[in-house]
Design a protein around this motif. Sequence first.
Motif, PDB file in Angstrom:
ATOM      1  N   GLY A  17       0.848  -1.375   0.120  1.00 27.02           N
ATOM      2  CA  GLY A  17       0.051  -0.125   0.113  1.00 27.02           C
ATOM      3  C   GLY A  17       0.826   1.383   0.099  1.00 27.02           C
ATOM      4  O   GLY A  17       0.590   2.103  -0.870  1.00 27.02           O
ATOM      5  N   ILE A  18       1.830   1.355   0.819  1.00 19.03           N
ATOM      6  CA  ILE A  18       2.816   2.325   0.948  1.00 19.03           C
ATOM      7  C   ILE A  18       3.392   2.547  -0.387  1.00 19.03           C
ATOM      8  O   ILE A  18       3.785   3.623  -0.902  1.00 19.03           O
ATOM      9  CB  ILE A  18       3.636   2.232   2.168  1.00 19.03           C
ATOM     10  N   ALA A  19       4.075   1.444  -1.160  1.00 20.07           N
ATOM     11  CA  ALA A  19       4.677   1.478  -2.225  1.00 20.07           C
ATOM     12  C   ALA A  19       3.784   2.164  -3.387  1.00 20.07           C
ATOM     13  O   ALA A  19       4.504   2.802  -4.259  1.00 20.07           O
ATOM     14  CB  ALA A  19       5.232   0.042  -2.687  1.00 20.07           C
ATOM     15  N   ALA A  20       2.688   1.737  -3.424  1.00 24.04           N
ATOM     16  CA  ALA A  20       1.644   2.064  -4.538  1.00 24.04           C
ATOM     17  C   ALA A  20       1.446   3.498  -4.348  1.00 24.04           C
ATOM     18  O   ALA A  20       1.440   4.487  -5.212  1.00 24.04           O
ATOM     19  CB  ALA A  20       0.241   1.363  -4.532  1.00 24.04           C
ATOM     20  N   ALA A  21       1.310   4.067  -2.923  1.00 20.39           N
ATOM     21  CA  ALA A  21       1.115   5.373  -2.823  1.00 20.39           C
ATOM     22  C   ALA A  21       2.180   6.246  -3.158  1.00 20.39           C
ATOM     23  O   ALA A  21       2.201   7.310  -3.813  1.00 20.39           O
ATOM     24  CB  ALA A  21       0.810   5.663  -1.305  1.00 20.39           C
ATOM     25  N   LEU A  22       3.556   5.756  -2.879  1.00 17.28           N
ATOM     26  CA  LEU A  22       4.663   6.371  -2.987  1.00 17.28           C
ATOM     27  C   LEU A  22       4.951   6.675  -4.492  1.00 17.28           C
ATOM     28  O   LEU A  22       5.157   7.892  -5.170  1.00 17.28           O
ATOM     29  CB  LEU A  22       5.958   5.797  -2.492  1.00 17.28           C
ATOM     30  N   PHE A  23       4.816   5.529  -5.352  1.00 15.15           N
ATOM     31  CA  PHE A  23       4.837   5.456  -6.778  1.00 15.15           C
ATOM     32  C   PHE A  23       3.850   6.675  -7.362  1.00 15.15           C
ATOM     33  O   PHE A  23       4.383   7.507  -8.236  1.00 15.15           O
ATOM     34  CB  PHE A  23       4.873   4.109  -7.287  1.00 15.15           C
ATOM     35  N   VAL A  24       2.731   6.270  -6.993  1.00 15.54           N
ATOM     36  CA  VAL A  24       1.777   7.440  -7.690  1.00 15.54           C
ATOM     37  C   VAL A  24       1.993   8.545  -7.210  1.00 15.54           C
ATOM     38  O   VAL A  24       2.056   9.743  -8.291  1.00 15.54           O
ATOM     39  CB  VAL A  24       0.216   7.077  -7.177  1.00 15.54           C
ATOM     40  N   ILE A  25       2.208   9.071  -6.131  1.00 15.83           N
ATOM     41  CA  ILE A  25       2.471  10.603  -5.705  1.00 15.83           C
ATOM     42  C   ILE A  25       3.914  11.077  -6.430  1.00 15.83           C
ATOM     43  O   ILE A  25       3.915  12.159  -6.962  1.00 15.83           O
ATOM     44  CB  ILE A  25       2.578  10.460  -4.097  1.00 15.83           C
ATOM     45  N   GLY A  31       5.805  14.198 -12.965  1.00 13.00           N
ATOM     46  CA  GLY A  31       5.389  14.209 -14.269  1.00 13.00           C
ATOM     47  C   GLY A  31       4.437  15.455 -14.694  1.00 13.00           C
ATOM     48  O   GLY A  31       4.358  15.804 -15.835  1.00 13.00           O
ATOM     49  N   ALA A  32       3.823  15.797 -13.460  1.00 10.66           N
ATOM     50  CA  ALA A  32       2.768  17.034 -14.003  1.00 10.66           C
ATOM     51  C   ALA A  32       3.390  18.472 -13.306  1.00 10.66           C
ATOM     52  O   ALA A  32       2.871  19.387 -13.598  1.00 10.66           O
ATOM     53  CB  ALA A  32       1.506  16.608 -13.261  1.00 10.66           C
ATOM     54  N   SER A  79      12.690   2.393 -19.552  1.00 10.96           N
ATOM     55  CA  SER A  79      11.865   3.468 -20.340  1.00 10.96           C
ATOM     56  C   SER A  79      11.464   3.203 -21.893  1.00 10.96           C
ATOM     57  O   SER A  79      10.063   3.107 -22.267  1.00 10.96           O
ATOM     58  CB  SER A  79      12.747   4.679 -20.246  1.00 10.96           C
ATOM     59  N   ASP A  80      12.435   2.230 -22.396  1.00  9.91           N
ATOM     60  CA  ASP A  80      12.278   1.870 -23.939  1.00  9.91           C
ATOM     61  C   ASP A  80      11.222   0.651 -23.809  1.00  9.91           C
ATOM     62  O   ASP A  80      10.305   0.565 -24.651  1.00  9.91           O
ATOM     63  CB  ASP A  80      13.422   1.527 -24.523  1.00  9.91           C
ATOM     64  N   ALA A  81      11.145  -0.178 -23.098  1.00  9.09           N
ATOM     65  CA  ALA A  81      10.309  -1.299 -22.835  1.00  9.09           C
ATOM     66  C   ALA A  81       8.930  -0.844 -22.267  1.00  9.09           C
ATOM     67  O   ALA A  81       8.042  -1.712 -23.096  1.00  9.09           O
ATOM     68  CB  ALA A  81      10.820  -2.190 -21.989  1.00  9.09           C
ATOM     69  N   THR A  82       8.860   0.116 -21.574  1.00  6.32           N
ATOM     70  CA  THR A  82       7.571   0.393 -21.146  1.00  6.32           C
ATOM     71  C   THR A  82       6.905   1.690 -21.750  1.00  6.32           C
ATOM     72  O   THR A  82       5.607   2.020 -21.851  1.00  6.32           O
ATOM     73  CB  THR A  82       7.579   0.536 -19.639  1.00  6.32           C
ATOM     74  N   GLY A  83       7.399   2.399 -22.505  1.00 11.22           N
ATOM     75  CA  GLY A  83       7.207   3.476 -23.297  1.00 11.22           C
ATOM     76  C   GLY A  83       6.885   4.931 -22.316  1.00 11.22           C
ATOM     77  O   GLY A  83       6.459   5.671 -22.590  1.00 11.22           O
ATOM     78  N   THR A  84       7.810   4.604 -21.232  1.00  9.52           N
ATOM     79  CA  THR A  84       7.557   5.608 -19.916  1.00  9.52           C
ATOM     80  C   THR A  84       8.543   6.716 -20.359  1.00  9.52           C
ATOM     81  O   THR A  84       9.709   6.348 -20.588  1.00  9.52           O
ATOM     82  CB  THR A  84       7.587   5.233 -18.634  1.00  9.52           C
ATOM     83  N   ARG A  85       8.235   7.954 -20.106  1.00  6.07           N
ATOM     84  CA  ARG A  85       9.408   8.892 -19.943  1.00  6.07           C
ATOM     85  C   ARG A  85      10.509   8.475 -19.007  1.00  6.07           C
ATOM     86  O   ARG A  85      10.679   7.863 -17.919  1.00  6.07           O
ATOM     87  CB  ARG A  85       8.877  10.134 -19.656  1.00  6.07           C
ATOM     88  N   LEU A  86      11.722   8.777 -19.373  1.00  2.00           N
ATOM     89  CA  LEU A  86      13.012   8.415 -18.699  1.00  2.00           C
ATOM     90  C   LEU A  86      13.214   8.996 -17.481  1.00  2.00           C
ATOM     91  O   LEU A  86      13.552   8.443 -16.613  1.00  2.00           O
ATOM     92  CB  LEU A  86      14.239   8.753 -19.870  1.00  2.00           C
ATOM     93  N   ASP A  87      12.691  10.299 -17.306  1.00  5.21           N
ATOM     94  CA  ASP A  87      12.942  11.047 -16.060  1.00  5.21           C
ATOM     95  C   ASP A  87      11.962  10.131 -15.247  1.00  5.21           C
ATOM     96  O   ASP A  87      12.227  10.491 -13.946  1.00  5.21           O
ATOM     97  CB  ASP A  87      12.359  12.448 -16.343  1.00  5.21           C
ATOM     98  N   LEU A  88      10.871  10.020 -15.672  1.00  9.82           N
ATOM     99  CA  LEU A  88      10.070   9.380 -14.380  1.00  9.82           C
ATOM    100  C   LEU A  88      10.322   7.787 -14.347  1.00  9.82           C
ATOM    101  O   LEU A  88      10.148   7.465 -12.973  1.00  9.82           O
ATOM    102  CB  LEU A  88       8.409   9.389 -15.132  1.00  9.82           C
ATOM    103  N   VAL A  89      11.330   7.388 -15.121  1.00  4.54           N
ATOM    104  CA  VAL A  89      11.563   6.180 -14.737  1.00  4.54           C
ATOM    105  C   VAL A  89      12.753   6.109 -13.728  1.00  4.54           C
ATOM    106  O   VAL A  89      12.686   5.402 -12.532  1.00  4.54           O
ATOM    107  CB  VAL A  89      12.308   5.423 -16.161  1.00  4.54           C
ATOM    108  N   ILE A 389      15.665  18.337 -22.378  1.00  2.57           N
ATOM    109  CA  ILE A 389      15.803  17.212 -23.320  1.00  2.57           C
ATOM    110  C   ILE A 389      15.223  16.045 -22.816  1.00  2.57           C
ATOM    111  O   ILE A 389      14.633  15.441 -23.603  1.00  2.57           O
ATOM    112  CB  ILE A 389      17.354  17.257 -23.567  1.00  2.57           C
ATOM    113  N   VAL A 390      15.575  15.596 -21.402  1.00  2.00           N
ATOM    114  CA  VAL A 390      14.905  14.349 -21.016  1.00  2.00           C
ATOM    115  C   VAL A 390      13.563  14.459 -20.867  1.00  2.00           C
ATOM    116  O   VAL A 390      12.909  13.238 -21.204  1.00  2.00           O
ATOM    117  CB  VAL A 390      15.585  14.055 -19.536  1.00  2.00           C
ATOM    118  N   MET A 391      12.751  15.586 -20.632  1.00  2.00           N
ATOM    119  CA  MET A 391      11.532  15.649 -20.410  1.00  2.00           C
ATOM    120  C   MET A 391      10.620  15.376 -21.889  1.00  2.00           C
ATOM    121  O   MET A 391       9.665  15.010 -22.090  1.00  2.00           O
ATOM    122  CB  MET A 391      11.003  16.885 -19.929  1.00  2.00           C
TER     123      MET A 391
END
Length: 506
Positions: A17-25, A31-32, A79-89, A389-391
């Motif tokens: 639960g804490i892991a999920a909250a930490l990652f989302v927050i 990200g935003a 990042s490449d495997a998931t399509g997620t921005r590198l800075d967020l990874v 550049i990374v964003m």
Amino acid sequence: MPPQKLNFVADLGLHMGIAAALFVITLLFYGAYYPIHQDLAGSALSGRLSIVLGGAFHNYGIYFPPVEKLWFSLGTRISDATGTRLDLVVVAMAGAAVLFSAALAYYIRRTTVGASPAFLVISVAVLAVLPILFKNVFGLREHIVVAGLWPYLILRVSDPNSKRIGRPLRAILGLWIGFTLLFKYLYSMVVVLVELADAGLQRKPSSLFRTENVVAGSVVFLYLFLWLGLDPVQRATFGAMFSAIDAALVDPTANWIKAAVNMLPAFALLFVSRIFGAPIRDTLLFFAAATGAVIAAWAQERWFSHHLFPIIMIYVMWWWANAKSFRLWANFALGLYLLFSIQTQFRATLEYHDRLDELERAISESGQSVAGKKVALLNAHPSPYNEYIVMHGGLRWTPLMNNAYVAAELKPFDKHENVGKLLPPIKLKEPGRKMLHNQMLQLWEDTPPDVLIVDRTSRWPLRHIAIDWNQALSEDSRFNSILQQYRPVTTYNGRHIRFTYYVRAD
């Protein structure tokens, strides 16, 4: 409170639960709303560059310590495997390190003295929130080191006789401490001084060879031996990098003064802890830890914000350990000091955000984009270009995150009487600086970048003179030949940032 037996299922649910909250927050936050630190962005881009260049990377990138290359290359692959921005990874990876350290510290604390789940929540909050407030050092090497030191220091104050935590967990802790110290092995001094202090207090030299110490020490020693001991080229690299950052080094007198200033709270805490009868063992162990962190910062001779972060975090832990023994006024004074230190660093991030926001607008309004492009940089300071550049999914086509060696060349001219004067072109006679410059030009010659950004904003770390890149490199025939292949499409002179944006002429 007596030690408690862990309920695996209940604790697993709590951790998840804490892991999920930490990652989302953290992901939503970065990200935003918040850009990552310019050095973290630069390291992430270096990791991507190492993946793109593959085996040829060593021809252009002289300095990228193995553990950082492994860490940030892994971030690129995710990042490449998931399509997620590198800075967020890389933020998520740092978040995973925080969660592991907090869970390990919680397990140790609960097993030894019976801590409640609130200790886990507080650990996560301290390891995740304070780095963001302290000039956004979340994910930097020093942050990872602090994450490793957190459960180690919790163990030292929670199990003084080394009887309540078994060898398997100590071995895991040793591996974790050792791994995190690889990011900045100078902070091994913290562990060394803590262990020497503890052995002296207990009059038990054999305690130096606890399982976690042997494992962590073996990891660090093996890493340094394989990286530096067996490869003279890597040892020579240090000389080149040291000459490149020469302009950012403080003079010896200032270095000692800064060390003394940062040790003052340690002496104050030592005095207050003793007069209020705080546990002498905890007091001396944290004094040793603070001394080790200050020595590590002193050895680096730069005193950047991220070098101060481990020192402040040790003071935070020291306060946590001894706060119950302090009088109200002492807790108030220490809390005020820590609040002032963190708030000062937090305010300093505003200028970085202003520059990045202005860069975003300037490039957007010019109709340009760095997405999927090789972007070369001539910049004295990593910000705001590395973050941008990374964003935006670009690829920094420069081996290092900034061209510090040019400032080192110009440092002899950094005098008030030279303000506004035309300075002579740099000569690059120092072998290390010349090697770094040649590697950058070789990369641009072998594979020309799509974009070249020449910054005219920052003179850092110079104090008086500005850096005119075209003038500084005007006698470099290789640079001039490369520059002729590009045409300026945007020259921006704003409030916070000034730059020229070039694209290939063809």
